[in-house]
Every structure is written in C-alpha cells, then in structure tokens.
Design an enzyme around this catalytic site. Structure first.
Site, mmCIF file in Angstrom:
data_model
loop_
_atom_site.group_PDB
_atom_site.id
_atom_site.type_symbol
_atom_site.label_atom_id
_atom_site.label_comp_id
_atom_site.label_asym_id
_atom_site.label_seq_id
_atom_site.Cartn_x
_atom_site.Cartn_y
_atom_site.Cartn_z
ATOM 1 N N PHE A 183 0.445 -3.521 2.875
ATOM 2 C CA PHE A 183 -0.532 -4.441 2.297
ATOM 3 C C PHE A 183 -0.194 -5.862 2.724
ATOM 4 O O PHE A 183 0.917 -6.163 3.181
ATOM 5 C CB PHE A 183 -0.543 -4.338 0.771
ATOM 6 C CG PHE A 183 0.768 -4.692 0.121
ATOM 7 C CD1 PHE A 183 1.020 -5.993 -0.307
ATOM 8 C CD2 PHE A 183 1.758 -3.728 -0.061
ATOM 9 C CE1 PHE A 183 2.228 -6.322 -0.905
ATOM 10 C CE2 PHE A 183 2.974 -4.055 -0.649
ATOM 11 C CZ PHE A 183 3.204 -5.355 -1.075
ATOM 12 N N CYS A 184 -1.183 -6.745 2.582
ATOM 13 C CA CYS A 184 -0.998 -8.168 2.860
ATOM 14 C C CYS A 184 -2.024 -8.934 2.030
ATOM 15 O O CYS A 184 -2.696 -8.356 1.177
ATOM 16 C CB CYS A 184 -1.139 -8.469 4.358
ATOM 17 S SG CYS A 184 -2.769 -8.059 5.028
ATOM 18 N N THR A 185 -2.188 -10.215 2.279
ATOM 19 C CA THR A 185 -3.051 -11.049 1.436
ATOM 20 C C THR A 185 -4.507 -10.600 1.461
ATOM 21 O O THR A 185 -5.111 -10.335 0.428
ATOM 22 C CB THR A 185 -2.965 -12.521 1.866
ATOM 23 O OG1 THR A 185 -1.599 -12.926 1.903
ATOM 24 C CG2 THR A 185 -3.736 -13.409 0.887
ATOM 25 N N GLY A 214 -5.780 -8.264 4.064
ATOM 26 C CA GLY A 214 -5.967 -6.994 4.758
ATOM 27 C C GLY A 214 -5.765 -7.044 6.254
ATOM 28 O O GLY A 214 -5.577 -6.003 6.888
ATOM 29 N N ILE A 226 -4.429 -7.843 -1.059
ATOM 30 C CA ILE A 226 -4.056 -8.178 -2.434
ATOM 31 C C ILE A 226 -5.203 -8.869 -3.165
ATOM 32 O O ILE A 226 -5.438 -8.628 -4.354
ATOM 33 C CB ILE A 226 -2.814 -9.084 -2.439
ATOM 34 C CG1 ILE A 226 -1.645 -8.399 -1.737
ATOM 35 C CG2 ILE A 226 -2.418 -9.470 -3.856
ATOM 36 C CD1 ILE A 226 -0.541 -9.357 -1.320
#
Length: 301
Positions: A175-177, A179, A204
């Site tokens: 995951f990341c901020t 996508g 997120i």
C-alpha cells in the site's frame, strides 16, 4: 472559501506530451488551479486544488484525452489553497522506481478495494509492506505492516532483494498514499517471481475515506504532500506540521523536545544544525513571520 483537492493517476500510454503539457498548463492557469501534474509516456499523476467548478473542468478535459476517459480521482476539501503554485512536468516516470523495464501497463498485481483490505492484511501468510518513505511511515501505517526504511522509492527493489524471497514469501500485500507506488511495486514484484501480489486500490486515502474508525486497521495519520501535512479518518486534517529546518513531519510530542525550535529545528535535525544554517533559518523565520501577518501563509508553509 472551501477548496476542492483532487488526486489522480493512471498508468496508460500517453503520446504528444509537450502539446498536452501546454494545454493543461494553460487551462489550469485560466481557472486558477494550483498543484502538480506529471506526464510521462507511462501515464499521468497529479494532485490539484481549486474551486469545485475549476477542478471539474480540468478533470473533464483530462478525461477527453486519448486513453484517459476512465481516469479516476479522489476528493477532499480544505479551507485554503493547499498549494502555492502550479507545476506541469514531463518526466520519464510518473513515479520514479528507476527501472524502466517495470511497466504496470504490461502486468500489475491484484487490486484490493478498501472494504476488503482488512481481510487481506489479517492473513498471517501475507507479508504486508508499506511502500512509502521512512518519514511517511513514521507517523502512521497499517497494523502488521513492514517498514522498508527507504528514503526514496528507488530503494524499494534493493529492500525486496535483501529481505524477501518469492519461494518463502509467495503472498505479498502493499500500500501507499494514493495507490501509485504500490501499483508500480506490484508490477516489479511479479517480475521477480512473487506469485500472489496485492495492492490497495486508491491507497491509504481511499481507505481512510471509506472505512469507519471502528473497523479501521490504520494506526496514526497519513502524510500528504500539501499544506495539510497529514490527514486522518474521513480525510480530516491531522495534527502534524512540518519542521522548516529539515521538512520532516513533527508531532505535538516532538514540539515538547528541547531540540525543537519553531521554524529552526526538531529532534530529527537538531544534531545536524550548524551555526550558519541556523542563521539562515532565523532570517527565513523573520520573513515568514512578516508573510503570516500579511495573511499570505497557512499551516503547511
């Protein structure tokens, strides 16, 4: 006035980059839109802010371009423009991994909707990896997530090579901020032989927007690259600010440290603070105080 913030990206082949850059730049300037849009042959990536109508007009134009009709975006609001300027850039990658052979347009992992994410990361057989930089991870992450301790996304392949083996860790969720980093990371992981690779669709931000605090497995706040600094559940502004000495996000606890001095230093940079740098920062602080009194600066600048 309330301003709309729109974030978007899409891995897709884009041609005529110089022409598109000029057209997007002209439109955003005309509508008073601020923020950053990155164009590359592999796709588009951006975060912009302006009035609701202005953002709608920019998104409508982008979706009129070839291969971008289904461009998705995420929305949040803020009471001030969270960006001070507009930048439209052409780069070799819309998010820099440094491996041009990794192409999400050719292969990508399995998208996981926010509502299904808890089930994936609760599986003990799944290795959960935060693909963001160390200072982002420090202020918040998902339960069970591994911190690669990277200073930039370019370091992610080195972390994988030294810590994971596709024969021992066949299931990976990332995951990341928003996508984009975890989507590109999923393409890389598949190229390295990992069999089951999942990534959080919308990142997120989409999770915090759609999953209730009672069900959330997120802990802390999520760093964002604008004046808000960080957000929490419901995409409400968080409590973190920036250290203007080093740019690291700082909490209320950090500000209680004897190493914290407003606009000068924090516990993360105090020991690297030279007399020369302190003098420069003090001069900048005087300029900032003047601009604040004039009402030209907000929380994140």
């Amino acid at each position: 006035m309330t301003y709309l913030i729109a974030t978007f990206y899409k891995f897709v082949t884009i041609t005529g980059l110089k022409t598109k850059k000029a057209e997007i730049l002209a439109l955003c300037r005309k509508l008073g839109v601020k923020g950053t849009i990155i164009l590359a042959q592999e796709g588009i990536n951006g975060t912009i802010s302006g009035s609701q109508k202005a953002i709608a007009d920019v998104l409508a134009y982008l979706r009129s371009l070839e291969n971008l009709a289904d461009l998705e975006h995420k929305e949040s609001t803020f009471q001030k423009l969270p960006f001070s300027r507009l930048k439209v850039k052409i780069k070799s990658e819309i998010v820099t991994l440094g491996l041009p052979e990794v192409n999400p347009n050719q292969q990508v992992g399995t998208y996981v909707d926010p509502q299904d994410w808890n089930k994936i990361i609760s599986d003990p057989e799944v290795v959960v990896i935060d693909t963001r930089n160390d200072y982002e991870v420090e202020i918040g992450s998902f339960q069970r997530a591994k911190n690669p301790n990277t200073e930039s996304f370019r370091e992610f392949p080195e972390y994988i090579e030294g810590n994971l083996d596709p024969t021992q860790h066949p299931k990976v969720a990332m995951f990341c901020t928003g996508g984009i980093r975890c989507e590109k990371a999923s393409s890389y992981m598949l190229s390295q032989g990992f069999k089951e690779v999942y990534h959080l669709k919308g990142g997120i931000l989409k999770y915090l927007e759609n999953v209730s605090p009672e069900e959330s497995m997120w802990e802390g706040e999520c760093f964002v690259f604008d004046e808000r600094v960080a957000v929490k559940e419901g995409l409400e502004p968080g409590s973190h600010q920036l250290c203007y000495g080093c740019g690291h996000p700082i909490s209320e606890e950090d500000k209680q440290s004897p190493h914290y001095e407003s606009d000068i230093s924090c516990p993360h940079c105090y020991h690297q603070l030279t007399p020369e740098k302190k003098a420069r920062l003090e001069d900048r602080r005087r300029q900032r105080e003047y601009l604040k009194k004039a009402g030209k600066l907000g929380k994140g600048f």
